[in-house]
Design a protein around this motif. Structure first.
Motif, PDB file in Angstrom:
ATOM      1  N   LEU A   1       4.673   9.546  -5.134  1.00 37.97           N
ATOM      2  CA  LEU A   1       4.600   9.577  -3.671  1.00 37.97           C
ATOM      3  C   LEU A   1       5.943   9.977  -3.068  1.00 37.97           C
ATOM      4  N   MET A   2       7.019   9.392  -3.573  1.00 37.59           N
ATOM      5  CA  MET A   2       8.347   9.686  -3.039  1.00 37.59           C
ATOM      6  C   MET A   2       8.787  11.104  -3.384  1.00 37.59           C
ATOM      7  N   ALA A   3       8.429  11.567  -4.565  1.00 38.49           N
ATOM      8  CA  ALA A   3       8.803  12.921  -4.972  1.00 38.49           C
ATOM      9  C   ALA A   3       8.183  13.957  -4.044  1.00 38.49           C
ATOM     10  N   GLU A   4       6.912  13.738  -3.709  1.00 42.08           N
ATOM     11  CA  GLU A   4       6.222  14.671  -2.816  1.00 42.08           C
ATOM     12  C   GLU A   4       6.802  14.600  -1.402  1.00 42.08           C
ATOM     13  N   GLU A   5       7.086  13.385  -0.946  1.00 43.78           N
ATOM     14  CA  GLU A   5       7.582  13.191   0.419  1.00 43.78           C
ATOM     15  C   GLU A   5       9.013  13.694   0.590  1.00 43.78           C
ATOM     16  N   LEU A   6       9.847  13.485  -0.427  1.00 46.27           N
ATOM     17  CA  LEU A   6      11.270  13.821  -0.318  1.00 46.27           C
ATOM     18  C   LEU A   6      11.643  15.133  -0.996  1.00 46.27           C
ATOM     19  N   GLY A   7      10.651  15.797  -1.602  1.00 47.39           N
ATOM     20  CA  GLY A   7      10.907  17.090  -2.211  1.00 47.39           C
ATOM     21  C   GLY A   7      11.753  17.040  -3.468  1.00 47.39           C
ATOM     22  N   TRP A   8      11.566  15.995  -4.279  1.00 44.93           N
ATOM     23  CA  TRP A   8      12.336  15.885  -5.516  1.00 44.93           C
ATOM     24  C   TRP A   8      11.918  16.935  -6.529  1.00 44.93           C
ATOM     25  N   SER A   9      12.853  17.350  -7.346  1.00 43.89           N
ATOM     26  CA  SER A   9      12.539  18.225  -8.474  1.00 43.89           C
ATOM     27  C   SER A   9      11.941  17.362  -9.586  1.00 43.89           C
TER      28      SER A   9
ATOM     29  N   ILE B   1       0.820  -1.217   0.000  1.00 46.60           N
ATOM     30  CA  ILE B   1       0.000   0.000   0.000  1.00 46.60           C
ATOM     31  C   ILE B   1       0.851   1.263   0.000  1.00 46.60           C
ATOM     32  N   GLU B   2       0.223   2.382  -0.360  1.00 46.48           N
ATOM     33  CA  GLU B   2       0.922   3.657  -0.465  1.00 46.48           C
ATOM     34  C   GLU B   2       1.558   4.083   0.858  1.00 46.48           C
ATOM     35  N   ALA B   3       0.876   3.764   1.961  1.00 49.45           N
ATOM     36  CA  ALA B   3       1.393   4.169   3.273  1.00 49.45           C
ATOM     37  C   ALA B   3       2.757   3.557   3.559  1.00 49.45           C
ATOM     38  N   GLU B   4       3.032   2.372   2.991  1.00 46.18           N
ATOM     39  CA  GLU B   4       4.331   1.728   3.186  1.00 46.18           C
ATOM     40  C   GLU B   4       5.447   2.542   2.528  1.00 46.18           C
ATOM     41  N   VAL B   5       5.126   3.151   1.393  1.00 40.15           N
ATOM     42  CA  VAL B   5       6.111   3.987   0.694  1.00 40.15           C
ATOM     43  C   VAL B   5       6.456   5.196   1.558  1.00 40.15           C
TER      44      VAL B   5
ATOM     45  N   TYR C   1       6.060   5.534   4.806  1.00 39.58           N
ATOM     46  CA  TYR C   1       6.733   5.116   6.032  1.00 39.58           C
ATOM     47  C   TYR C   1       8.223   4.854   5.773  1.00 39.58           C
ATOM     48  N   ALA C   2       8.525   4.174   4.655  1.00 42.30           N
ATOM     49  CA  ALA C   2       9.918   3.864   4.322  1.00 42.30           C
ATOM     50  C   ALA C   2      10.729   5.143   4.107  1.00 42.30           C
ATOM     51  N   CYS C   3      10.100   6.143   3.506  1.00 45.20           N
ATOM     52  CA  CYS C   3      10.790   7.421   3.277  1.00 45.20           C
ATOM     53  C   CYS C   3      11.048   8.150   4.594  1.00 45.20           C
ATOM     54  N   ARG C   4      10.078   8.103   5.499  1.00 43.97           N
ATOM     55  CA  ARG C   4      10.180   8.871   6.745  1.00 43.97           C
ATOM     56  C   ARG C   4      11.028   8.190   7.822  1.00 43.97           C
ATOM     57  N   HIS C   5      10.992   6.848   7.838  1.00 45.00           N
ATOM     58  CA  HIS C   5      11.619   6.138   8.951  1.00 45.00           C
ATOM     59  C   HIS C   5      12.708   5.143   8.562  1.00 45.00           C
ATOM     60  N   GLU C   6      12.846   4.833   7.276  1.00 41.87           N
ATOM     61  CA  GLU C   6      13.811   3.809   6.867  1.00 41.87           C
ATOM     62  C   GLU C   6      14.823   4.319   5.845  1.00 41.87           C
ATOM     63  N   LEU C   7      14.881   5.625   5.659  1.00 44.00           N
ATOM     64  CA  LEU C   7      15.862   6.259   4.764  1.00 44.00           C
ATOM     65  C   LEU C   7      15.759   5.769   3.321  1.00 44.00           C
ATOM     66  N   ALA C   8      14.556   5.444   2.884  1.00 42.50           N
ATOM     67  CA  ALA C   8      14.365   5.039   1.484  1.00 42.50           C
ATOM     68  C   ALA C   8      14.534   6.265   0.596  1.00 42.50           C
ATOM     69  N   VAL C   9      15.352   6.143  -0.454  1.00 41.91           N
ATOM     70  CA  VAL C   9      15.624   7.298  -1.311  1.00 41.91           C
ATOM     71  C   VAL C   9      15.521   6.986  -2.802  1.00 41.91           C
ATOM     72  N   SER C  10      15.120   5.768  -3.178  1.00 47.80           N
ATOM     73  CA  SER C  10      15.004   5.473  -4.609  1.00 47.80           C
ATOM     74  C   SER C  10      13.806   4.588  -4.907  1.00 47.80           C
TER      75      SER C  10
END
Length: 212
Positions: free
Chosen positions: A71-79, A27-31, A33-42
């Protein structure tokens, strides 16, 4: 779609959260969570080593890439450029899963595992209609490495596989036909396999519910 008492969107079937692929439980929430708490960056890492969707079904993973990237772009502020780069890297990497399938045109159809055929069925049934038409059967055969010799050959084989004669090839019909399972014993075995899979899913749902 419904909303749980916790305020989280569900799929209406007891699963909390929006799925990134309709046929798998991620699910989307896992993405997030990984960005916020598990240092997921790709995106590549998210769909391979973390969720492992690419290992289960590379086609489903490729289809999920744009949503995961958003989802990751919004969470991590990607260009926009970084988001596009992430999508490109993920597509190229996951696109290598399984490798090219050899063209065995004219060869005898080979048997395949239930999992192989299930994954191929899902990848071809992009609209999640639950059945394949004649053209899609051709796509499935090509993915399995045995493309039909001609449109006429495909038409004949589709008619042969369509036991219900409704112009729609269900997954069970597809699997039975591909592996040449025409005996009553084999049809019962296939039915038992499908029912066991369904029972396992119910057991998992009940286990998750009791754990909450």
């Amino acid at each position: 779609r419904t909303v749980s008492r916790a305020g989280v969107p569900t799929d209406g079937g007891g699963h909390m959260g929006r799925r990134i692929s309709p046929s798998y439980p991620y699910i989307e929430a896992e993405v997030l969570y990984a960005c916020r708490h598990e240092l997921a960056v790709s995106v590549k890492d998210m769909l391979t080593t973390r969720m492992r969707l690419a290992f289960l079904n590379s086609e489903a993973a490729k289809q999920a890439i744009p949503r995961v990237a958003a989802l990751m772009a919004e969470e991590l502020g990607w260009s926009s450029a970084e988001k596009a780069r992430q999508i490109k890297v993920a597509q190229e990497y996951i696109g290598e899963f399984g490798g090219p399938v050899a063209d065995k045109r004219g060869a005898t159809l080979k048997a395949a595992t239930f999992t192989d055929l299930h994954d191929i069925f899902l990848s071809v049934d992009k609209a999640n209609a639950g059945y394949l038409d004649e053209k899609q059967l051709g796509e499935a055969a090509a993915k399995l490495g045995f493309p039909f010799r001609s449109d006429e050959h495909r038409r004949i084989k589709f008619k042969e596989a369509d036991r219900s004669e409704n112009g729609k090839l269900s997954e069970a019909e597809f699997i039975e036909w591909w592996n040449g399972r025409n005996s009553e014993k084999s049809r019962l075995a296939l039915h038992k396999t499908v029912m066991l899979d369904a029972a396992s899913e119910v057991a998992i749902d009940k286990s998750n519910a009791s754990a909450k």
